[in-house]
Design a protein around this motif. Structure first.
Motif, PDB file in Angstrom:
ATOM      1  N   GLN A 178      35.667  40.029  35.993  1.00  0.00           N
ATOM      2  CA  GLN A 178      34.406  39.715  35.308  1.00  0.00           C
ATOM      3  C   GLN A 178      34.591  38.580  34.312  1.00  0.00           C
ATOM      4  O   GLN A 178      33.728  37.701  34.191  1.00  0.00           O
ATOM      5  CB  GLN A 178      33.852  40.961  34.617  1.00  0.00           C
ATOM      6  CG  GLN A 178      33.342  41.991  35.604  1.00  0.00           C
ATOM      7  CD  GLN A 178      32.529  43.099  34.941  1.00  0.00           C
ATOM      8  OE1 GLN A 178      31.994  42.932  33.851  1.00  0.00           O
ATOM      9  NE2 GLN A 178      32.427  44.240  35.607  1.00  0.00           N
ATOM     10  N   ALA A 179      35.720  38.571  33.609  1.00  0.00           N
ATOM     11  CA  ALA A 179      35.972  37.494  32.652  1.00  0.00           C
ATOM     12  C   ALA A 179      36.094  36.150  33.369  1.00  0.00           C
ATOM     13  O   ALA A 179      35.529  35.139  32.932  1.00  0.00           O
ATOM     14  CB  ALA A 179      37.245  37.790  31.854  1.00  0.00           C
ATOM     15  N   MET A 180      36.828  36.121  34.470  1.00  0.00           N
ATOM     16  CA  MET A 180      37.000  34.879  35.217  1.00  0.00           C
ATOM     17  C   MET A 180      35.686  34.404  35.823  1.00  0.00           C
ATOM     18  O   MET A 180      35.392  33.196  35.832  1.00  0.00           O
ATOM     19  CB  MET A 180      38.054  35.070  36.307  1.00  0.00           C
ATOM     20  CG  MET A 180      39.452  35.318  35.770  1.00  0.00           C
ATOM     21  SD  MET A 180      40.659  35.580  37.099  1.00  0.00           S
ATOM     22  CE  MET A 180      42.062  36.209  36.150  1.00  0.00           C
ATOM     23  N   LEU A 181      34.879  35.331  36.315  1.00  0.00           N
ATOM     24  CA  LEU A 181      33.587  34.956  36.877  1.00  0.00           C
ATOM     25  C   LEU A 181      32.649  34.425  35.804  1.00  0.00           C
ATOM     26  O   LEU A 181      31.911  33.459  36.034  1.00  0.00           O
ATOM     27  CB  LEU A 181      32.949  36.150  37.592  1.00  0.00           C
ATOM     28  CG  LEU A 181      33.539  36.489  38.948  1.00  0.00           C
ATOM     29  CD1 LEU A 181      32.882  37.744  39.518  1.00  0.00           C
ATOM     30  CD2 LEU A 181      33.374  35.326  39.919  1.00  0.00           C
ATOM     31  N   ASP A 182      32.678  35.023  34.624  1.00  0.00           N
ATOM     32  CA  ASP A 182      31.830  34.540  33.530  1.00  0.00           C
ATOM     33  C   ASP A 182      32.180  33.092  33.193  1.00  0.00           C
ATOM     34  O   ASP A 182      31.294  32.247  33.028  1.00  0.00           O
ATOM     35  CB  ASP A 182      32.009  35.427  32.293  1.00  0.00           C
ATOM     36  CG  ASP A 182      31.086  35.014  31.160  1.00  0.00           C
ATOM     37  OD1 ASP A 182      29.952  35.515  31.104  1.00  0.00           O
ATOM     38  OD2 ASP A 182      31.503  34.172  30.343  1.00  0.00           O
TER      39      ASP A 182
END
Length: 265
Positions: A178-182
């Motif tokens: 989720q952090a990388m996608l954000d």
């Protein structure tokens, strides 16, 4: 009176959708950047990605998010997905004959430049340059590990790239994904609305961002730096650059040293 649904291709997307609804029963939209998540916990998505600008962009059809449940490919009556490590040792390992079919199911939607990433502390650390590279792809598939990891043969067979969020260990790859996608989605065209928003922020030019201020002009005896109130845009730009360099040298000497390296021609 309600607002009419916004139309994207042959699909109508209503702005009142709840976060989980944003990724359920959603058909592929042609030419739209996609993320495919292979996970034991599909219910945790979209999570924070369903809020704020990334959530609005998701509902507006600027990108798409789909989950692939590892348990659906589990074996036997109990849908087992793991087994003990070959050679002995603690913990459990995700089976190749479970993870492999899950990746293949996700990759049936892949097109063009579409890497498969595995959230792993063994991989290179994720950074802004990697986020920019992913945003230029057509999509990405992310494998979220659990337990002691995944059978190495899966990574070798599918050419999976390992990527780390940082030098620490999480219980699973979902938070890292989720952090990388954000970080990636906000770089997609139209997501931030103002392309200039990404120009001066931290890491955009190998520097940390300069300090930011807003109203009131004085707070708790602290005033906004005079140069920012001068109206002289040239001086303001120089001040911001100097502050970015100063903060980077002080707080991230690793970034500053890398910046000082001579450029190879």
């Amino acid at each position: 009176m309600t607002n009419p649904p916004r139309s994207h291709g042959r699909k109508a997307i209503r702005p009142t959708l709840q976060p989980r609804e944003l990724i359920e029963q959603t058909p592929d939209l042609a030419g739209v950047w996609q993320a495919r998540i292979v996970t034991l916990f599909p219910e945790v998505f979209p999570g924070v990605l369903g809020a704020s600008l990334t959530g609005k962009a998701l509902s507006d059809g600027l990108w798409q998010l789909h989950t692939h449940d590892l348990r659906a490919h589990g074996l036997g009556k109990h849908r087992n997905v793991d087994d003990t490590p070959a050679g002995g040792g603690a913990g459990m390992v995700l089976r190749a004959d479970v993870v492999g079919p899950a990746i293949e199911a996700a990759q049936t939607h892949a097109r063009g430049n579409w890497p498969v990433l595995y959230m792993s502390p063994r991989g290179p650390r994720f950074d802004q340059a990697m986020a920019r590279d992913l945003a230029r792809c057509d999509g990405v598939t992310m494998l979220c590990g659990r337990f002691e990891g995944v059978d190495e043969r899966v990574l070798e067979h599918y050419g999976v790239r390992e990527v780390s969020l940082g030098d620490f260990v999480l219980t699973g790859g979902e938070i890292a994904a989720q952090a990388m996608l954000d970080a990636t989605v906000r770089l997609l065209p139209g997501v931030l609305g103002n392309a200039d928003s990404t120009v001066d922020e931290s890491h955009s030019a190998g520097l940390l961002e300069h300090p930011q201020y807003t109203r009131p002009a004085e707070w708790q005896g602290r005033a906004i730096p005079e140069v920012l109130m001068s109206g002289n845009h040239g001086k303001i730009a120089r001040w911001r650059r100097e502050m970015a360099e100063k903060l980077t040298a002080e707080r991230r000497p690793d970034l500053w040293a890398k910046r000082q390296e001579p450029t190879q021609t």
